[in-house]
Scaffold this active site. Structure first.
Site, PDB file in Angstrom:
ATOM      1  N   HIS A  68       0.841  -1.208   0.000  1.00  0.00           N
ATOM      2  CA  HIS A  68       0.000   0.000   0.000  1.00  0.00           C
ATOM      3  C   HIS A  68       0.873   1.255   0.000  1.00  0.00           C
ATOM      4  O   HIS A  68       0.572   2.232  -0.699  1.00  0.00           O
ATOM      5  CB  HIS A  68      -0.867   0.067   1.265  1.00  0.00           C
ATOM      6  CG  HIS A  68      -1.875  -1.021   1.403  1.00  0.00           C
ATOM      7  ND1 HIS A  68      -1.815  -1.971   2.387  1.00  0.00           N
ATOM      8  CD2 HIS A  68      -2.985  -1.291   0.676  1.00  0.00           C
ATOM      9  CE1 HIS A  68      -2.850  -2.784   2.277  1.00  0.00           C
ATOM     10  NE2 HIS A  68      -3.569  -2.402   1.245  1.00  0.00           N
ATOM     11  N   SER A 123       0.272  -8.741   1.434  1.00  0.00           N
ATOM     12  CA  SER A 123      -1.189  -8.693   1.500  1.00  0.00           C
ATOM     13  C   SER A 123      -1.591  -8.513   2.949  1.00  0.00           C
ATOM     14  O   SER A 123      -0.927  -9.049   3.849  1.00  0.00           O
ATOM     15  CB  SER A 123      -1.748 -10.023   0.966  1.00  0.00           C
ATOM     16  OG  SER A 123      -3.090 -10.171   1.363  1.00  0.00           O
TER      17      SER A 123
END
Ligand code: PAF
Length: 281
Positions: free
Chosen positions: A40, A188
């Site tokens: 991210h 993840s």
């Protein structure tokens, strides 16, 4: 380092974005469900490079979970997330209350046909309708010019590109490379759910995919190489391989050999956690 402002209402967000747009600034959005990791943060860095203003959204979107336990167990780490964002100097973190996205009586679904019939779409009924609907809402609410998504969720990226074009949302959808742990495991938020024992086994998915990609590049076919790769993944301790497909980049059609730009995409279950990955072939 100062924490970025956290906004929880559409009105508070739009007060800011309207002013930015009036000033002619380029607004970027990084949509997330939180539990932020370096994957991210690489999207945030890309957004900072390309935009005058950057909004990160954090919303665990109930409509994209086809399994209530999965929604319940999804990691929620808002304080840590805000702290991780501090060093980027972003302009806002939008953490909408549920009624800001789904007000009482909400009755509309955005559905992208075709691309969502396969892969995760086939195994998670309703998932991409939930994604397409929330992404449409987030694009409209943030008034973003550009949006940043990871290639890790390759099918999602293609679905969002399609919907932005089809609905004239005017958002430039930017795909950014998958970020991996040192042992190859794709980053993840779900990796947080892996036990220590499962975490050790997890890189086997990417290893088997890399070996299969090598075989495909050397002229092998997806049926034979896929069977060997599945066996390898299960032998490493995974419980189930949901799919392991060679597919065309643009329309995700199934291929036997990489005779057009293609990716290998997989989803597999390890100790109750569903992991997905994809690599270019
Ligand atoms: O990739 C995700 O985290 C989500 O699917 C997204 C794009 C934020 C929509 O809820």
């Amino acid at each position: 380092m100062t924490l970025p402002p956290i906004l929880r209402s559409k009105a508070a967000l739009q007060e800011k974005t309207q002013a930015w747009k009036m000033a002619g600034e380029v607004v970027g959005v990084v949509p997330t469900m939180g539990a932020l990791h370096d994957g991210h943060l690489s999207l945030v860095a890309a957004a900072k490079q390309a935009c005058d203003r950057v909004i990160v959204t954090i919303f665990v979107n109930p409509t994209q979970f086809n399994n209530p336990d999965d929604l319940e167990n999804y990691p929620r780490t808002e304080q840590d997330d805000a702290a991780k964002l501090a060093r980027f100097g972003i302009d806002a973190v939008y953490v909408p209350d549920v009624d800001q996205i789904y007000p009482a009586g909400f009755a509309t679904t955005v559905s992208v046909a075709g691309l969502t019939d396969v892969l995760c779409g086939a195994h998670r009924p309703g998932h991409f309708d939930g994604v397409a609907t929330v992404v449409t809402k987030l694009f409209r609410q943030t008034m973003a010019d550009k949006a940043f998504f990871g290639q890790k969720d390759f099918q999602q990226l293609q679905v969002v590109r399609r919907l932005s074009m089809d609905l004239d949302l005017g958002v430039d959808v930017v795909g950014c490379p998958t970020i991996r742990e040192e042992d190859g495991l794709a980053m993840s938020s779900r990796n947080l759910l892996l036990s220590d024992r499962a975490r050790v086994k997890a890189p086997a998915l990417n290893e088997a995919m890399e070996a299969m990609a090598e075989g495909l590049r050397a002229g092998g076919n997806a049926t034979d190489l896929g069977a060997a790769a599945r066996e390898r993944i299960l032998k490493a301790g995974f419980n189930e391989v949901e799919y392991l497909d060679l597919r065309a980049n643009d329309d995700l059609s199934l291929l036997e050999t990489p005779d057009r730009p293609a990716r290998l995409l997989a989803a597999a279950w390890l100790a109750g956690v569903r992991l997905i990955d994809n690599i270019a072939v």
